[in-house]
Enzyme design. Sequence first.
Site, mmCIF file in Angstrom:
data_model
loop_
_atom_site.group_PDB
_atom_site.id
_atom_site.type_symbol
_atom_site.label_atom_id
_atom_site.label_comp_id
_atom_site.label_asym_id
_atom_site.label_seq_id
_atom_site.Cartn_x
_atom_site.Cartn_y
_atom_site.Cartn_z
ATOM 1 N N ASP A 54 0.781 -1.226 0.000
ATOM 2 C CA ASP A 54 0.000 0.000 0.000
ATOM 3 C C ASP A 54 0.817 1.283 0.000
ATOM 4 O OD1 ASP A 54 -2.391 1.667 0.531
ATOM 5 O OD2 ASP A 54 -1.433 1.916 2.484
ATOM 6 N N ASP B 89 4.669 0.622 3.967
ATOM 7 C CA ASP B 89 4.553 -0.601 4.753
ATOM 8 C C ASP B 89 4.440 -1.811 3.827
ATOM 9 O OD1 ASP B 89 2.229 0.065 3.563
ATOM 10 O OD2 ASP B 89 0.945 -0.192 5.305
ATOM 11 N N TYR C 189 -7.787 2.708 6.820
ATOM 12 C CA TYR C 189 -8.643 3.131 5.716
ATOM 13 C C TYR C 189 -10.120 2.946 6.024
ATOM 14 C CZ TYR C 189 -4.445 3.600 2.876
ATOM 15 O OH TYR C 189 -3.228 3.997 2.381
ATOM 16 N N GLU D 244 5.554 9.925 3.669
ATOM 17 C CA GLU D 244 5.226 8.589 3.178
ATOM 18 C C GLU D 244 4.851 8.639 1.697
ATOM 19 O OE1 GLU D 244 2.681 6.382 5.780
ATOM 20 O OE2 GLU D 244 3.140 4.487 4.782
#
Length: 604
Positions: A105, A108, A270, A504
């Site tokens: 994703d 990670d 999410y 990120e």
Amino acid sequence: MSAPWRLLSIAVAVIQLGCTVYAQAALPNPPYLPPNASFGAQPVSSLGPSSVNLHWSTSLGNALWFYEAQRSGNLPSTNRVSWRNNSASNDGQDVSLDLSGGYYDAGDYIKYTYPMSFSLMSVCWGAMNFGQGYEASNQTAYLDDMLRWGLDWLVKAHPSPNTLFVQVGDADLDNAYWGGDEGIPTPRPSYQINATQPGTDAAAQASAAFSACSALYANRTLSASSKAVSLGNASYASTLLTHAQQLYTFATNTTQQTYQKAVPSVGQAYASSGYEDELALAGLFLALAGNSSDAYAQAADSYSQSHLADQVVKEGDEQVFNWDSKAPGVAVLGAQLSKAYPSLATSANSDVNWTQDAQSYMNIVSTGRGRGQLTDGGLLYYPGDSDEASLNPALNAAVLATHFATSILSPSSLNYTQLLTFAQNQLDYVLGNNPMTMPYIVGMHPNSPVNPHSAIATGASPEDIANIDTVPAQEQYVLYGGVVGGPDKNDQFWDLRSDWVQGEVALDYNAPLLTLFAYAIANQTLATQDPWYTRLEAGSYQRVRPAGFPCDAAVEVGCGSGHFSRVGKIVMGVIVGVVSLVVVGLAAFWMFLEHRRRRGSKAQ
Ligand SMILES: *[C@@H]1O[C@H](CO)[C@@H](O)[C@H](O)[C@H]1NC(C)=O
Ligand SMILES: *[C@@H]1O[C@H](CO)[C@@H](O)[C@H](O)[C@H]1NC(C)=O
Ligand SMILES: *[C@@H]1O[C@H](CO)[C@@H](O)[C@H](O)[C@H]1NC(C)=O
Ligand SMILES: *[C@@H]1O[C@H](CO)[C@@H](O)[C@H](O)[C@H]1NC(C)=O
Ligand SMILES: *[C@@H]1O[C@H](CO)[C@@H](O)[C@H](O)[C@H]1NC(C)=O
Ligand SMILES: *[C@@H]1O[C@H](CO)[C@@H](O)[C@H](O)[C@H]1NC(C)=O
Ligand SMILES: *[C@@H]1O[C@H](CO)[C@@H](O)[C@H](O)[C@H]1NC(C)=O
Ligand SMILES: *[C@@H]1O[C@H](CO)[C@@H](O)[C@H](O)[C@H]1NC(C)=O
Ligand SMILES: *[C@@H]1O[C@H](CO)[C@@H](O)[C@H](O)[C@H]1NC(C)=O
Ligand SMILES: *[C@@H]1O[C@H](CO)[C@@H](O)[C@H](O)[C@H]1NC(C)=O
Ligand SMILES: *[C@@H]1O[C@H](CO)[C@@H](O)[C@H](O)[C@H]1NC(C)=O
């Protein structure tokens, strides 16, 4: 069978096998590989002749390459990311299925179906409109490769009509792991929605991805001026359409609830805020892929009954377009379909006018007079939504503006120029026209971020998690083409590895870039100008780190008060240590003086 016939049939079988293995468009040989960051500081004129601006084609090539670096599963012989290994090859074993493959994703190693399918949908939508950009830069085969790596996994994650796997991997185990792709923690459980525990939004979003990409593989386009990108494949389009239809039925014909009700684990990262927008978007893309005026009419009904227009046209209440919030995308896609495929709209609710709603939305957003306002540096910023990964709402708004202007508006209208200028300004901001003079894409330019929050790229050992910012001193691998979360509301960016809010990378962050780069290349006028970052000459700027520290959900030391995250604690520990030393020192000095004074007074 005589021997020659047997030989011939074996030969045919071998050739057929070859065809199945290499089903997709042939990848370029030699492969496209990202150049090092110094390339971004060279003006295009020094790069030699090319049919397309080499900076734009490099941008598109790198943005696609990023997805290759995020691959999960056993990598094919065509893998271009030399430092990646096979990983998580046993995913799905807990449910006796092969769920290997797909994409990690973000920074990670979890696979999350909801944002992954949003990203695939977004890329297919863009490629339907601006396919020429992929063609002109020789990236179509990589687009095909990137889409199939995701879609083929999504097919595996949908093993029966009413079952969809929405997460693979344990988020707690994974959050505690900071290391390479060879030591990913196990077990990696597989989480599903099904007829007894449905998830309307996740099923509808996956359906929308299958439909959008089915339409792309069926050569559909979204405006008169766009040409189909050359990856048309009727059998693949039909496979994708079957999954899209089944998932749409699953979403509409079972109990309706958000998918975190069925799978609480996805809520950590999410959680979905509602499913009405996904239902409408899935209906529209299914209408396009399946040539279905029924699906179109259902989309109009759900848009109308759920009052989705409120999230689009109400100034000050207008919503962002992202992995969770899709009402503005429904309006823009609805406008495109009603213009390009008017026969689809014949039986639809006539109260719904998506063109009008999309125009209102774009007027609000492009003038920054709604909930989203421009930062001093010019970034469209939504308080709340932009507090984590600020570039994403702005890039997605730029994509909607580009779709809307090019397929709906007349090039001679004022709004057309206004919207394309807005979109370009947002992209320019991301490409370096910002107060940090930083192109926020890794590996594009010497001033790009060098510390993206990415376990896969860091080269750290798991025990280094306590020293995430300093060990290793330099990130081991360059994650070319990945756009980072982005700066804070004051346009400040720290390039701190621990700061997942700012640093990120993620599948859905990159998706709008593909469409904007493809458009820039497809638009021959734009393609004659270099991307903004080439104006930042090498050596003529300095990598400036803002004073202080960030104040966000990852690093709170810059907040002045409140609680501290892990890095915040480390930094605070140092500060507290120094302050204590000073206090102890001052106290000692005071005692020393007091002692002397007393001694002195005694002596008197
Ligand atoms: C079309 O896609 C299918 C499924 O991936 C594949 O088997 C087939 O070879 C493809 N056809 C062409 C012409 O690429
Ligand atoms: C980066 O590429 C340039 C050519 O584009 C080359 O001169 C330079 O040595 C390379 N730098 C590194 C660190 O590989
Ligand atoms: C694309 O491929 C053609 C033919 O091989 C080549 O001439 C052209 O330079 C390539 N363009 C880019 C941007 O790589
Ligand atoms: C892939 O494996 C090699 C060899 O063990 C290792 O050096 C490299 O860091 C691994 N890549 C990742 C992303 O962990
Ligand atoms: C259906 O999904 C729920 C929630 O993920 C799960 O607990 C249950 O085991 C699933 N049912 C079957 C038959 O797999
Ligand atoms: C897509 O268009 C190409 C070129 O016109 C054609 O060869 C191909 O058969 C088409 N594919 C589909 C699925 O319509
Ligand atoms: C919805 O479910 C019912 C019963 O569960 C079934 O009879 C019907 O065919 C389904 N509708 C669709 C569109 O699949
Ligand atoms: C879509 O359906 C309409 C009527 O239902 C038909 O006229 C049209 O040819 C179809 N288009 C495609 C691409 O199949
Ligand atoms: C929808 O709104 C647009 C622009 O506001 C207008 O031009 C168009 O006629 C409207 N369509 C219908 C069907 O009313
Ligand atoms: C163009 O934009 C302006 C302001 O942004 C808006 O007031 C106007 O209605 C738009 N024009 C059309 C034709 O929608
Ligand atoms: C290309 O971009 C320029 C500048 O934004 C615009 O004026 C022009 O209309 C665009 N052309 C196309 C075909 O999108």
